[in-house]
Design a protein around this motif. Structure first.
Motif, mmCIF file in Angstrom:
data_model
loop_
_atom_site.group_PDB
_atom_site.id
_atom_site.type_symbol
_atom_site.label_atom_id
_atom_site.label_comp_id
_atom_site.label_asym_id
_atom_site.label_seq_id
_atom_site.Cartn_x
_atom_site.Cartn_y
_atom_site.Cartn_z
ATOM 1 N N ILE A 268 71.025 29.504 99.044
ATOM 2 C CA ILE A 268 69.704 29.311 98.445
ATOM 3 C C ILE A 268 69.404 30.336 97.356
ATOM 4 C CG2 ILE A 268 67.234 29.475 98.972
ATOM 5 C CD1 ILE A 268 67.841 28.052 101.627
ATOM 6 N N LEU A 269 69.819 31.575 97.540
ATOM 7 C CA LEU A 269 69.547 32.597 96.525
ATOM 8 C C LEU A 269 70.229 32.217 95.220
ATOM 9 C CD1 LEU A 269 68.381 35.427 95.847
ATOM 10 C CD2 LEU A 269 70.597 36.378 96.530
ATOM 11 N N PRO A 270 69.466 32.006 94.125
ATOM 12 C CA PRO A 270 70.063 31.525 92.874
ATOM 13 C C PRO A 270 70.687 32.649 92.051
ATOM 14 C CG PRO A 270 67.690 31.659 92.616
ATOM 15 C CD PRO A 270 67.982 32.075 94.033
ATOM 16 N N GLU A 271 71.708 33.263 92.583
ATOM 17 C CA GLU A 271 72.442 34.308 91.883
ATOM 18 C C GLU A 271 73.930 34.148 92.152
ATOM 19 O OE1 GLU A 271 71.093 38.224 92.816
ATOM 20 O OE2 GLU A 271 69.035 37.870 92.198
ATOM 21 N N GLY A 272 74.760 34.764 91.316
ATOM 22 C CA GLY A 272 76.202 34.802 91.556
ATOM 23 C C GLY A 272 76.821 33.427 91.686
ATOM 24 N N GLU A 273 77.522 33.202 92.800
ATOM 25 C CA GLU A 273 78.239 31.952 93.014
ATOM 26 C C GLU A 273 77.311 30.741 93.051
ATOM 27 O OE1 GLU A 273 80.628 32.282 96.490
ATOM 28 O OE2 GLU A 273 81.969 33.797 95.642
ATOM 29 N N SER A 274 76.052 30.954 93.404
ATOM 30 C CA SER A 274 75.104 29.840 93.482
ATOM 31 C C SER A 274 74.756 29.275 92.108
ATOM 32 C CB SER A 274 73.820 30.281 94.188
ATOM 33 O OG SER A 274 74.081 30.587 95.541
ATOM 34 N N LEU A 275 75.154 29.953 91.038
ATOM 35 C CA LEU A 275 74.913 29.448 89.692
ATOM 36 C C LEU A 275 76.130 28.728 89.110
ATOM 37 C CD1 LEU A 275 72.982 32.499 88.158
ATOM 38 C CD2 LEU A 275 72.017 30.407 89.123
ATOM 39 N N CYS A 278 75.760 24.889 88.484
ATOM 40 C CA CYS A 278 74.936 24.643 87.301
ATOM 41 C C CYS A 278 75.725 24.929 86.032
ATOM 42 C CB CYS A 278 73.676 25.503 87.358
ATOM 43 S SG CYS A 278 72.502 25.179 86.024
ATOM 44 N N ALA A 279 76.509 25.997 86.050
ATOM 45 C CA ALA A 279 77.321 26.326 84.875
ATOM 46 C C ALA A 279 78.289 25.193 84.545
ATOM 47 C CB ALA A 279 78.082 27.627 85.115
ATOM 48 N N ASP A 280 78.894 24.592 85.574
ATOM 49 C CA ASP A 280 79.806 23.464 85.346
ATOM 50 C C ASP A 280 79.056 22.262 84.761
ATOM 51 O OD1 ASP A 280 81.960 24.897 86.285
ATOM 52 O OD2 ASP A 280 81.809 24.109 88.324
ATOM 53 N N VAL A 297 68.318 27.073 88.095
ATOM 54 C CA VAL A 297 68.535 26.881 89.529
ATOM 55 C C VAL A 297 67.400 27.583 90.267
ATOM 56 C CG1 VAL A 297 70.139 27.120 91.456
ATOM 57 C CG2 VAL A 297 71.027 26.931 89.120
ATOM 58 N N PRO A 298 66.531 26.845 90.958
ATOM 59 C CA PRO A 298 65.443 27.482 91.700
ATOM 60 C C PRO A 298 65.871 27.895 93.097
ATOM 61 C CG PRO A 298 65.204 25.111 91.807
ATOM 62 C CD PRO A 298 66.437 25.377 90.985
ATOM 63 N N ASP A 299 65.052 28.733 93.739
ATOM 64 C CA ASP A 299 65.233 28.982 95.158
ATOM 65 C C ASP A 299 64.489 27.896 95.928
ATOM 66 O OD1 ASP A 299 62.706 29.803 94.521
ATOM 67 O OD2 ASP A 299 62.825 31.736 95.535
ATOM 68 N N CYS A 300 64.424 28.017 97.253
ATOM 69 C CA CYS A 300 63.967 26.899 98.072
ATOM 70 C C CYS A 300 62.506 26.533 97.820
ATOM 71 C CB CYS A 300 64.176 27.227 99.545
ATOM 72 S SG CYS A 300 64.069 25.790 100.613
ATOM 73 N N ASP A 301 61.647 27.531 97.618
ATOM 74 C CA ASP A 301 60.239 27.231 97.381
ATOM 75 C C ASP A 301 59.927 27.001 95.905
ATOM 76 O OD1 ASP A 301 60.625 29.867 96.703
ATOM 77 O OD2 ASP A 301 58.725 30.577 97.501
ATOM 78 N N GLY A 302 60.937 27.154 95.043
ATOM 79 C CA GLY A 302 60.784 26.775 93.645
ATOM 80 C C GLY A 302 59.913 27.685 92.820
ATOM 81 N N GLY A 471 71.582 40.518 94.850
ATOM 82 C CA GLY A 471 72.474 39.860 95.793
ATOM 83 C C GLY A 471 73.839 40.497 95.902
ATOM 84 N N ALA A 472 74.100 41.542 95.109
ATOM 85 C CA ALA A 472 75.409 42.189 95.132
ATOM 86 C C ALA A 472 75.579 43.003 96.410
ATOM 87 C CB ALA A 472 75.564 43.092 93.914
ATOM 88 N N PRO A 473 76.796 43.068 96.960
ATOM 89 C CA PRO A 473 77.013 43.847 98.190
ATOM 90 C C PRO A 473 76.598 45.304 98.045
ATOM 91 C CG PRO A 473 78.922 42.477 97.707
ATOM 92 C CD PRO A 473 78.021 42.374 96.519
ATOM 93 N N GLU A 474 76.805 45.877 96.862
ATOM 94 C CA GLU A 474 76.473 47.291 96.656
ATOM 95 C C GLU A 474 74.969 47.545 96.587
ATOM 96 O OE1 GLU A 474 77.776 45.606 92.568
ATOM 97 O OE2 GLU A 474 78.326 45.389 94.703
#
Length: 607
Positions: A268-275, A278-280, A297-302, A471-474
Motif C-alpha cells: 500500500i505504501l506508494p514508494e519504492g517497488e510499489s511505484l 506505474c512506471a511500466d 499512485v495513491p495510498d489506501c485512503d487516497g 520506507g527505506a530500511p535505514e
C-alpha cells in the motif's frame, strides 16, 4: 461469548493512539498482511466504545446534528464501521454512512454540509492491509492536537472503566438498519461536494466565476500540451472517487488501472517497488503516444500520491516524496507570485512543513521571498500551524509533510493527489503571461528559460539533495529505551563528544562549520541545545541542522519515535553536490542512536 478484561486490555495494548489517528492490526489473526474481513470480539467492543466516546465528544461541541461515517478499501473497514456506528447511535448521534470514500472526499463534504458536526473515517492510510484505524475530524480536516489528545484521554478512561457485563452489551450493539440503506445517497453527496471543492483548491479561486475562469484557462493549457495522466490506483478508495471526471474536465487524457476498491496488487505504501507497476504503465503510454505522461499512485485512503514521470527521449522515473513536495511548493508559490499584487515578496507568505521535510523547501521558498515554518510530524500539527499563521495575517497557500508524500493546498486541510497533480499541471500548462510559472521560477533563481521546457527541465532546476526515504530500511530502527528524555540527553552528550573529534574532518571534507539543534514539538520549533529547550514528554522530533561557511543550512540529521507505528524513525538530508556527506551523516546518526540506546536503556545517562 463473553469478552473478559484480559482480552480487552490486550486488544487496547495493540492500539497506537496519536493526534494523526488511532491504529492497530485489526485483522483477527493479528497478521499485518491478512486480508480477512473479520475483527476479534475484543476489538469490536473497543470500536463500539470508541464510537460512544466520539459521539459524546461531538454532542458536547454542539456544532451540527450528525456525523459522516466512511472508510477506505481495507477488508476490515466494514466491520469497524458497523461497530463505530453502533456506539455513535448509542449516544444519540445521527450517523450518515458514505461507504468507501477517499479521505479528501470525506473532508470536503464535512466542510460543505453545516448539519455535519464532523466525520469518523476508518483508515490506516499507508500501512499494510491488515492494519486499520480511526480518524476523527471536523471543519474539513482532522481534529486539532488538543482536541485529539482529549479524545484519546476519554477513550482510555472509558475502556479502563468498562466492566465485563457492559462489554457484553457493547459486543451485541448494532446501529439501525436504515442507516446502511442511505449509503448511495451520502456517497453521491460526497462526490459532488469534493468535485466542486477540488476545483477551488487547484485554482485558488473563491467566487464561482473566478474558479470557472481559472479552470478554463488551465484546461486550455493542458489541452495544448496533450498531457496523459496514468493512475495506478492499487485498489485504493480513489477508485470510487472523482479522479477521472476532474482530470478529464481539466483536459487530460486519463487512464486508470487497478481501480477496483479493495483489490490490492502490491504494497500500500506508494514508494519504492510499489511505484514500479506505474512506471511500466507510463512507459507503455509514452511509447504509444510519444508525449509527456504523468503517473500517480495513491495510498489506501487516497490522500497521498507519489508521482511517476515519462517523456520521449527522457525515459521514465519515479519521483521521491520529498521531490514531489518541493515541486508542489514551487508550483504553488509561482502561482501565488502571479496572483498576488506585487508578487510573493510584497506579502507575508509562509510554507508550513514538518521537521523531516527536506531543505529543498527552504531553497525554493527563499527564491520567492517566502518563509518556511516547521512543526512536529503529524498532519494536525502542520494544518494547525498554518491556521494560526493565517490568523496572524500570513498567506499560507501550500503546506504538508515532505517526508510523508503529498501536499496540502489551501483551502484544503488534508493532502490530495489531485491537488498535487494540479500544482504540476499549472507549471507545465500555464506558460504565457500573466502566469508563466516556470519562467517566474527561473527568473528568481537566475536560470536560463526556454519556452519549450518539459517536466525534466523543471525537475533539473530543483535544489539537489539526497534524502532518506521513509520506507527505506535505514529509516526505521528499533530501540529498547522507553525513557525519551534520558535517550535524548544521552544522544546529545554523545553528539557533542563526537563533534569535538569530527569537527575538523567535517570542515575539510564538506565545508561544515557549525550546527544548531531544533526541537519540533506540536506547532512549535525550539532552537537550542539540551533538555531545557524541550517540554512535556519530549516526544517531538530532534533535528541537528548543519551549516556551511556562509552560515547557510546544508544538511540535517533527524530522529523521532513514531506515533503511528512501533518504530524509531531516522532521516538524513544533505546537499547532493557534497560527495559522501549523506552516507557520512547516515552512518553517524545510526551510530549515535545505537550508542545512546545502549547507554539509556542501562540507565547510564549523565547530564
Amino acid at each position: 461469548m463473553a469478552v473478559d478484561r484480559l482480552h480487552l486490555m490486550s486488544a487496547l495494548k495493540g492500539y497506537i493512539l496519536s493526534v494523526s489517528g488511532w491504529r492497530k492490526v485489526f485483522a483477527a489473526s493479528g497478521e499485518e498482511q491478512d486480508t480477512s474481513p473479520e475483527i476479534s470480539e475484543a476489538d469490536r467492543v473497543l470500536a463500539v466504545c470508541a464510537g460512544k466516546v466520539i459521539g459524546e465528544f461531538f454532542r458536547g461541541q454542539k456544532q451540527g446534528t450528525s456525523l459522516l461515517l466512511a472508510r477506505d478499501s481495507r477488508p476490515t473497514g466494514k466491520a469497524l464501521c458497523r461497530a463505530l456506528a453502533a456506539g455513535l447511535c448509542m449516544e444519540g448521534v445521527g450517523v450518515h454512512y458514505a461507504g468507501i470514500a477517499a479521505a479528501p472526499e470525506v473532508m470536503a463534504l464535512s466542510a460543505a454540509d453545516p448539519d455535519l458536526a464532523g466525520f469518523v473515517y476508518v483508515s490506516a492510510s499507508h500501512n499494510p492491509v491488515g492494519h486499520n484505524g480511526i480518524k476523527v475530524g471536523a471543519r474539513g480536516g482532522v481534529l486539532s492536537a488538543d482536541e485529539a489528545n482529549e479524545l484519546i484521554r476519554r477513550f482510555r478512561e472509558e475502556v479502563e472503566r468498562l466492566g465485563e457485563a457492559e462489554a457484553e452489551g457493547l459486543l451485541e450493539g448494532e446501529a439501525p438498519s436504515d442507516l446502511w440503506e442511505e449509503e448511495a445517497r451520502w456517497k453521491d453527496r460526497a462526490l459532488r461536494a469534493y468535485g466542486g471543492f477540488v476545483r477551488r483548491v487547484i485554482t485558488g479561486g473563491e467566487a464561482e466565476e473566478e474558479v470557472a475562469r481559472r479552470w478554463r484557462e488551465l484546461g486550455e493549457g493542458v489541452r495544448r500540451r496533450g498531457l496523459v495522466v496514468v493512475g495506478e490506483l492499487n485498489g485504493s478508495a480513489r477508485g470510487a472517487s472523482v479522479d477521472r471526471e476532474v482530470l478529464e474536465d481539466l483536459g487530460c487524457e486519463v487512464r486508470l488501472y487497478n481501480a477496483e476498491p479493495g483489490r490490492f496488487v502490491h504494497e500500500i505504501l506508494p514508494e519504492g517497488e510499489s511505484l514500479e507497476m506505474c512506471a511500466d504503465l507510463v512507459r507503455s503510454v509514452v511509447e504509444e503516444r510519444e508525449c509527456e505522461v504523468l503517473g500517480y499512485v495513491p495510498d489506501c485512503d487516497g490522500d497521498r500520491g507519489n508521482l511517476v514521470y515519462g517523456a520521449p527521449g527522457v525515459g521514465v522515473r519515479a519521483l521521491g516524496a520529498q521531490e514531489v513536495f518541493a515541486l508542489a511548493v514551487l508550483g504553488e508559490l509561482a502561482w501565488l507570485d502571479a496572483l498576488l499584487p506585487g508578487g510573493v515578496q510584497a506579502h507575508r507568505v509562509a510554507v508550513v512543513c514538518n521537521g523531516p521535510t527536506s531543505l529543498r523547501v527552504e531553497e525554493v521558498a527563499g527564491a520567492f521571498g517566502a518563509h518556511v515554518v516547521r512543526t512536529e510530524v503529524g498532519e494536525a500539527h502542520v494544518v494547525g500551524k498554518a491556521e494560526a499563521l493565517r490568523q496572524e495575517g500570513w498567506v499560507v497557500r501550500v503546506l504538508g509533510e515532505g517526508s510523508n508524500g503529498g501536499s496540502i493546498v489551501h483551502p484544503a486541510r488534508v493532502r490530495d493527489p489531485l491537488a498535487t497533480l494540479g500544482s504540476v499541471l499549472k507549471i507545465l500548462a500555464l506558460r504565457e503571461p500573466p502566469y508563466a510559472l516556470f519562467a517566474r521560477w527561473c527568473a528568481r533563481k537566475g536560470l536560463s528559460y526556454h519556452p519549450h521546457f518539459t517536466l525534466t527541465d523543471v525537475l533539473s532546476s530543483l535544489p539537489a539533495y539526497l534524502t532518506t526515504g521513509t520506507g527505506a530500511p535505514e529509516a526505521r530502527l528499533t530501540i529498547r529505551s522507553e525513557d525519551r528524555a534520558a535517550f535524548k540527553s544521552t544522544y546529545e552528550r554523545l553528539f557533542l563528544s563526537d563533534w569535538e573529534l569530527r569537527a575538523n574532518e567535517l570542515h575539510e571534507r564538506f565545508g561544515i562549520t557549525g550546527f544548531e539543534e531544533h526541537h519540533h514539538e506540536g506547532l512549535e520549533t525550539h532552537v537550542g541545545f539540551g533538555p531545557s529547550f524541550r517540554t512535556g514528554t519530549q516526544k517531538g522530533g530532534l533535528r541537528i541542522l548543519f551549516k556551511d561557511e556562509k552560515g547557510e543550512p546544508c544538511a540535517f540529521m533527524w530522529m523521532r519515535k513514531s506515533g503511528t507505528e512501533p518504530v524509531f524513525r531516522v532521516m538524513v538530508d544533505a546537499r547532493a553536490h557534497l560527495p559522501g556527506l549523506y552516507d557520512y551523516l547516515l552512518e553517524w546518526q545510526h551510530s549515535l542512536i545505537r550508542r545512546a540506546d545502549e547507554e539509556a536503556s542501562r540507565g547510564r545517562t549523565r547530564s
